[in-house]
Design an enzyme around this catalytic site. Sequence first.
Site, PDB file in Angstrom:
ATOM      1  N   SER A 192       0.289  -7.431   6.908  1.00 41.70           N
ATOM      2  CA  SER A 192       1.147  -6.838   7.839  1.00 41.70           C
ATOM      3  C   SER A 192       0.443  -6.437   9.201  1.00 41.70           C
ATOM      4  O   SER A 192       1.197  -6.083  10.205  1.00 41.70           O
ATOM      5  CB  SER A 192       1.893  -5.900   7.240  1.00 41.70           C
ATOM      6  OG  SER A 192       1.241  -4.728   6.753  1.00 41.70           O
ATOM      7  N   HIS A 220       6.170 -10.117   3.258  1.00 41.52           N
ATOM      8  CA  HIS A 220       6.674 -10.489   4.562  1.00 41.52           C
ATOM      9  C   HIS A 220       6.688 -11.844   4.975  1.00 41.52           C
ATOM     10  O   HIS A 220       6.859 -12.435   5.892  1.00 41.52           O
ATOM     11  CB  HIS A 220       5.342  -9.845   5.428  1.00 41.52           C
ATOM     12  CG  HIS A 220       5.372  -8.386   5.626  1.00 41.52           C
ATOM     13  ND1 HIS A 220       6.321  -7.927   6.624  1.00 41.52           N
ATOM     14  CD2 HIS A 220       4.593  -7.373   5.349  1.00 41.52           C
ATOM     15  CE1 HIS A 220       5.994  -6.663   6.759  1.00 41.52           C
ATOM     16  NE2 HIS A 220       5.012  -6.449   6.128  1.00 41.52           N
ATOM     17  N   LYS A 251      13.307  -6.363   3.154  1.00 38.68           N
ATOM     18  CA  LYS A 251      12.752  -7.016   4.394  1.00 38.68           C
ATOM     19  C   LYS A 251      13.963  -8.034   4.847  1.00 38.68           C
ATOM     20  O   LYS A 251      14.786  -7.764   5.162  1.00 38.68           O
ATOM     21  CB  LYS A 251      11.393  -7.481   4.353  1.00 38.68           C
ATOM     22  CG  LYS A 251      10.300  -6.184   4.343  1.00 38.68           C
ATOM     23  CD  LYS A 251       8.793  -6.787   4.492  1.00 38.68           C
ATOM     24  CE  LYS A 251       8.175  -5.268   4.386  1.00 38.68           C
ATOM     25  NZ  LYS A 251       7.067  -5.180   3.355  1.00 38.68           N
TER      26      LYS A 251
HETATM   27  C1  PLP Z   1       6.925  -3.998   2.109  1.00 34.57           C
HETATM   28  C2  PLP Z   1       5.951  -4.440   1.167  1.00 34.57           C
HETATM   29  C3  PLP Z   1       5.839  -3.870   0.184  1.00 34.57           C
HETATM   30  C4  PLP Z   1       6.911  -2.622  -0.377  1.00 34.57           C
HETATM   31  O1  PLP Z   1       8.137  -3.204  -0.524  1.00 34.57           O
HETATM   32  P1  PLP Z   1       9.373  -2.124  -1.129  1.00 34.57           P
HETATM   33  O2  PLP Z   1      10.337  -3.241  -1.801  1.00 34.57           O
HETATM   34  O3  PLP Z   1       9.856  -1.720   0.271  1.00 34.57           O
HETATM   35  O4  PLP Z   1       8.743  -1.264  -1.760  1.00 34.57           O
HETATM   36  C5  PLP Z   1       5.190  -4.326  -0.841  1.00 34.57           C
HETATM   37  N1  PLP Z   1       4.419  -5.120  -0.796  1.00 34.57           N
HETATM   38  C6  PLP Z   1       4.257  -5.579   0.559  1.00 34.57           C
HETATM   39  C7  PLP Z   1       2.993  -6.592   0.969  1.00 34.57           C
HETATM   40  C8  PLP Z   1       5.026  -5.398   1.586  1.00 34.57           C
HETATM   41  O5  PLP Z   1       4.782  -5.762   2.768  1.00 34.57           O
END
Ligand code: PLP
Length: 404
Positions: A192, A220, A251
Amino acid sequence: MKITDIITKELKNLHKSNTFKLETPLQGPQGGVVRVQDSDVVMLASNNYLGLSDHPVVKEAAIEGIRKYGYGVASVRFICGTQDIHLELEKKISDFVGCEDTILFSSCFAANEGFFPSLTNEKLGFDSYKDVLYSDRLNHASIIDGQRLCKSDTTVKRIYNHADTDHLEQLLEEDKNKDYRFKIIATDGVFSMEGDLAPLPKLVELAREFNAMLFVDDSHALGVCGETGHGTPEEMGVFGKIDVLTGTLGKAIGGAAGGYISANKDLIEYLRQKSRPYTFSNSLPPSIVFGAMAAFDLLTKDRSIVDTLHKNTAYFRKEIKNLGFTIIEGTHPIVAIILGEASIATEMSKELLHKGVYIKGLWFPVVPRGEARLRAQISAALSRNDLDRALEAFEQTGKKIGVI
Ligand SMILES: *Cc1c(COP(=O)(O)O)cnc(C)c1O
């Protein structure tokens, strides 16, 4: 000293070191344009990649979920918290990501915390054993925390340099003759901070060669990467070849909540028995389940949503470079715009908000010193006009501050 006094002092330190996380309230839904401080600004900081956060079809489905299945289930899955729609969503995700079966969690954070210890902390008929985890240095906090839950006397943790498959191979080679029970290679699909993709084809190859399990967190990438949004395995030509895929529904897939692990049928069945954030935590509410299913259906039926995201991303990447900004090259809608000093990044993001663009800066210790940046995240919710408005603000601000 009282606990609260120590906490107060720490908060001051966070402010002093410029690492205090400020929250800016949005006065309405997430979208391409959002309401902030009573004005409309172009949103370049959300994970709402497909613009489904406020999509009428997704919202209507969520409301329908409440009408048909209620507000909540008030139970964990194995007591009385499994509705037929949970199984339906699990099937949909399995098909979408190319795995046999799927288990839902309340978030991907919970999924990752639930994965590693459920394997490494169980004897499973071995009197004495050791497991080894290979983890990319830049893996997400939830992978790190999931691995922290593994008992240190039976779990060996090895960190390989970011996306460095030579380094990983060297570690695997060193461990070749050690009698490990499980070997697991864990990586984010997309990282990210830079928007770069994990070197999946080589990781698949190494996992096969060294008899390791490959775990990829595609949070992502789900709905984002690959021609039809099926994730990094699609984009990199290894669809169906990843042992374990985790991801979030928080997301691109509507942005509300929920996470999952997809893998081989027996492994998923086993996780339903042993994964603690699953067995001891409430099941997903029907509104989320319906909303997520509608999101998957939308992006499967209407290819233009993912296409718009890809076109918007290519356009923004090209134009921001044309303005003279330095970006990290790539294909992902996360576009890291490198500025150098933290003070420049903070000043730029403040100035951009005045000019109607919402974007966040990242600096040390989140990224290396001297590589402070703004991170733009492009969305299918952005119109060409929104993008041009943002680019114009970037041009004016960049010239004013003297970075272009
Ligand atoms: C956003 C993200 C998470 C967390 O996801 P949630 O469902 O908001 O807990 C976990 N791993 C990665 C790689 C992320 O980018």
